[in-house]
Design a protein around this motif. Structure first.
Motif, PDB file in Angstrom:
ATOM      1  N   GLU A 130      10.340  -7.084  -6.320  1.00  0.00           N
ATOM      2  CA  GLU A 130      11.328  -6.137  -5.811  1.00  0.00           C
ATOM      3  C   GLU A 130      10.771  -5.315  -4.649  1.00  0.00           C
ATOM      4  O   GLU A 130      11.390  -5.216  -3.589  1.00  0.00           O
ATOM      5  CB  GLU A 130      11.783  -5.197  -6.933  1.00  0.00           C
ATOM      6  N   VAL A 131       9.586  -4.733  -4.848  1.00  0.00           N
ATOM      7  CA  VAL A 131       9.000  -3.877  -3.808  1.00  0.00           C
ATOM      8  C   VAL A 131       8.552  -4.716  -2.609  1.00  0.00           C
ATOM      9  O   VAL A 131       8.748  -4.315  -1.457  1.00  0.00           O
ATOM     10  CB  VAL A 131       7.856  -3.010  -4.375  1.00  0.00           C
ATOM     11  N   GLU A 132       7.991  -5.907  -2.858  1.00  0.00           N
ATOM     12  CA  GLU A 132       7.606  -6.791  -1.748  1.00  0.00           C
ATOM     13  C   GLU A 132       8.804  -7.115  -0.869  1.00  0.00           C
ATOM     14  O   GLU A 132       8.712  -7.045   0.361  1.00  0.00           O
ATOM     15  CB  GLU A 132       7.013  -8.099  -2.281  1.00  0.00           C
ATOM     16  N   SER A 133       9.909  -7.457  -1.474  1.00  0.00           N
ATOM     17  CA  SER A 133      11.104  -7.796  -0.713  1.00  0.00           C
ATOM     18  C   SER A 133      11.547  -6.630   0.162  1.00  0.00           C
ATOM     19  O   SER A 133      11.873  -6.821   1.342  1.00  0.00           O
ATOM     20  CB  SER A 133      12.226  -8.213  -1.663  1.00  0.00           C
ATOM     21  N   LEU A 134      11.543  -5.434  -0.394  1.00  0.00           N
ATOM     22  CA  LEU A 134      11.927  -4.245   0.370  1.00  0.00           C
ATOM     23  C   LEU A 134      10.951  -3.978   1.509  1.00  0.00           C
ATOM     24  O   LEU A 134      11.358  -3.715   2.643  1.00  0.00           O
ATOM     25  CB  LEU A 134      12.017  -3.029  -0.555  1.00  0.00           C
ATOM     26  N   VAL A 135       9.650  -4.039   1.202  1.00  0.00           N
ATOM     27  CA  VAL A 135       8.611  -3.750   2.191  1.00  0.00           C
ATOM     28  C   VAL A 135       8.648  -4.777   3.330  1.00  0.00           C
ATOM     29  O   VAL A 135       8.615  -4.421   4.510  1.00  0.00           O
ATOM     30  CB  VAL A 135       7.221  -3.710   1.514  1.00  0.00           C
ATOM     31  N   THR A 157       0.845  -1.194   0.000  1.00  0.00           N
ATOM     32  CA  THR A 157       0.000   0.000   0.000  1.00  0.00           C
ATOM     33  C   THR A 157       0.881   1.244   0.000  1.00  0.00           C
ATOM     34  O   THR A 157       2.100   1.153   0.149  1.00  0.00           O
ATOM     35  CB  THR A 157      -0.902   0.053   1.254  1.00  0.00           C
ATOM     36  N   LYS A 158       0.234   2.395  -0.113  1.00  0.00           N
ATOM     37  CA  LYS A 158       0.991   3.653  -0.073  1.00  0.00           C
ATOM     38  C   LYS A 158       1.700   3.838   1.261  1.00  0.00           C
ATOM     39  O   LYS A 158       2.677   4.568   1.361  1.00  0.00           O
ATOM     40  CB  LYS A 158       0.072   4.838  -0.353  1.00  0.00           C
ATOM     41  N   HIS A 159       1.209   3.159   2.306  1.00  0.00           N
ATOM     42  CA  HIS A 159       1.826   3.279   3.633  1.00  0.00           C
ATOM     43  C   HIS A 159       3.125   2.483   3.750  1.00  0.00           C
ATOM     44  O   HIS A 159       3.921   2.731   4.650  1.00  0.00           O
ATOM     45  CB  HIS A 159       0.851   2.833   4.718  1.00  0.00           C
ATOM     46  N   THR A 160       3.323   1.518   2.848  1.00  0.00           N
ATOM     47  CA  THR A 160       4.511   0.667   2.950  1.00  0.00           C
ATOM     48  C   THR A 160       5.469   0.825   1.781  1.00  0.00           C
ATOM     49  O   THR A 160       6.626   0.463   1.894  1.00  0.00           O
ATOM     50  CB  THR A 160       4.106  -0.818   3.057  1.00  0.00           C
ATOM     51  N   SER A 161       4.986   1.341   0.662  1.00  0.00           N
ATOM     52  CA  SER A 161       5.788   1.412  -0.557  1.00  0.00           C
ATOM     53  C   SER A 161       6.386   2.791  -0.782  1.00  0.00           C
ATOM     54  O   SER A 161       5.743   3.800  -0.524  1.00  0.00           O
ATOM     55  CB  SER A 161       4.908   1.047  -1.757  1.00  0.00           C
ATOM     56  N   SER A 162       7.606   2.809  -1.304  1.00  0.00           N
ATOM     57  CA  SER A 162       8.211   4.082  -1.711  1.00  0.00           C
ATOM     58  C   SER A 162       7.754   4.449  -3.124  1.00  0.00           C
ATOM     59  O   SER A 162       7.967   5.570  -3.577  1.00  0.00           O
ATOM     60  CB  SER A 162       9.736   3.983  -1.651  1.00  0.00           C
ATOM     61  N   VAL A 163       7.114   3.498  -3.798  1.00  0.00           N
ATOM     62  CA  VAL A 163       6.596   3.696  -5.154  1.00  0.00           C
ATOM     63  C   VAL A 163       5.109   4.024  -5.035  1.00  0.00           C
ATOM     64  O   VAL A 163       4.393   3.373  -4.272  1.00  0.00           O
ATOM     65  CB  VAL A 163       6.787   2.408  -5.999  1.00  0.00           C
ATOM     66  N   PRO A 164       4.608   5.031  -5.769  1.00  0.00           N
ATOM     67  CA  PRO A 164       3.179   5.345  -5.693  1.00  0.00           C
ATOM     68  C   PRO A 164       2.309   4.121  -6.026  1.00  0.00           C
ATOM     69  O   PRO A 164       2.623   3.346  -6.921  1.00  0.00           O
ATOM     70  CB  PRO A 164       2.993   6.447  -6.748  1.00  0.00           C
ATOM     71  N   VAL A 165       1.223   3.969  -5.272  1.00  0.00           N
ATOM     72  CA  VAL A 165       0.278   2.870  -5.458  1.00  0.00           C
ATOM     73  C   VAL A 165      -1.054   3.511  -5.858  1.00  0.00           C
ATOM     74  O   VAL A 165      -1.755   4.062  -5.018  1.00  0.00           O
ATOM     75  CB  VAL A 165       0.135   2.032  -4.168  1.00  0.00           C
ATOM     76  N   VAL A 166      -1.379   3.413  -7.164  1.00  0.00           N
ATOM     77  CA  VAL A 166      -2.540   4.108  -7.721  1.00  0.00           C
ATOM     78  C   VAL A 166      -3.508   3.087  -8.320  1.00  0.00           C
ATOM     79  O   VAL A 166      -3.108   2.269  -9.156  1.00  0.00           O
ATOM     80  CB  VAL A 166      -2.090   5.126  -8.809  1.00  0.00           C
ATOM     81  N   VAL A 167      -4.772   3.145  -7.877  1.00  0.00           N
ATOM     82  CA  VAL A 167      -5.782   2.204  -8.366  1.00  0.00           C
ATOM     83  C   VAL A 167      -5.786   2.177  -9.889  1.00  0.00           C
ATOM     84  O   VAL A 167      -5.763   3.218 -10.546  1.00  0.00           O
ATOM     85  CB  VAL A 167      -7.182   2.568  -7.822  1.00  0.00           C
ATOM     86  N   GLY A 168      -5.756   0.953 -10.425  1.00  0.00           N
ATOM     87  CA  GLY A 168      -5.792   0.749 -11.871  1.00  0.00           C
ATOM     88  C   GLY A 168      -4.425   0.557 -12.501  1.00  0.00           C
ATOM     89  O   GLY A 168      -4.329   0.021 -13.601  1.00  0.00           O
ATOM     90  N   ASP A 169      -3.363   0.984 -11.820  1.00  0.00           N
ATOM     91  CA  ASP A 169      -2.014   0.806 -12.361  1.00  0.00           C
ATOM     92  C   ASP A 169      -1.661  -0.679 -12.391  1.00  0.00           C
ATOM     93  O   ASP A 169      -2.086  -1.448 -11.536  1.00  0.00           O
ATOM     94  CB  ASP A 169      -0.964   1.536 -11.512  1.00  0.00           C
ATOM     95  N   TYR A 170      -0.836  -1.058 -13.370  1.00  0.00           N
ATOM     96  CA  TYR A 170      -0.359  -2.436 -13.492  1.00  0.00           C
ATOM     97  C   TYR A 170       1.077  -2.506 -13.006  1.00  0.00           C
ATOM     98  O   TYR A 170       1.904  -1.685 -13.388  1.00  0.00           O
ATOM     99  CB  TYR A 170      -0.431  -2.916 -14.944  1.00  0.00           C
TER     100      TYR A 170
END
Length: 174
Positions: free
Chosen positions: A72-77, A51-64
């Motif tokens: 990559e992001v899961e491992s970091l989070v 989610t936006k609370h855990t990711s440094s990358v924007p999490v926007v509904v509809g994005d793939y």
């Protein structure tokens, strides 16, 4: 040896394969399109609960998100959450399964909530089995961490959340 030292020494593994598989069971595998999570009041969520609370990358509904980006992001989070969790765990006897169960709990509910929980208090006091059971059950035998707050402020029990708490308890007790 502190819990962080156990991680550094490889006694405890960050983002273990078992934890990643466990999270996939509860957060979803192949969830590459960002969706509004109804249980989290529409919070944009992707992959295994990012989610936006855990990711440094924007999490926007509809994005793939590609599988590679998810991984990559899961491992970091997950690793970041586990390092924060390690700071509140003082019982050096904690094994990988207990660490992974608490990591799943923190990933779902936020590490500060997990660290402040009765479960962590009991585990830190050396009462690991009782602490593991406290991931799913209150002292009075009622389910815990299995409710969502509705827009009207009422709490609603969600069987799926309780099932996850039961699975975390079982993992913790292994």
């Amino acid at each position: 040896m502190s819990l962080r030292n156990k991680i550094t020494a490889g006694v405890l593994v960050l983002c273990s394969g078992a934890l990643t598989a466990f999270l996939g069971t509860w957060e979803g595998n192949g969830q590459n399109v960002v969706y509004a999570d109804n249980l989290a009041r529409g919070l944009p969520t992707v992959c295994k609960g990012i989610t936006k609370h855990t990711s440094s990358v924007p999490v926007v509904v509809g994005d793939y998100w590609s599988d590679a980006r998810c991984a990559e992001v899961e491992s970091l989070v997950i690793s970041k959450g586990q390092l924060a969790l390690a700071d509140c765990l003082t019982n050096q006897a904690i094994g990988q399964n207990t660490f992974d169960a608490l990591s799943s709990h923190g990933h779902n509910l936020g590490v500060p909530s997990t660290c402040a929980s009765r479960a962590v208090g009991l585990i830190n006091a050396g009462r690991i089995a009782e602490g593991c059971k406290a991931l799913a059950w209150a002292q009075d035998g009622k389910p815990v961490w299995a409710y969502v707050t509705l827009p009207n402020g009422r709490k609603q029990f969600v069987q799926g959340l309780h099932n996850r708490r039961l699975a975390e308890m079982e993992l913790c007790l292994k």
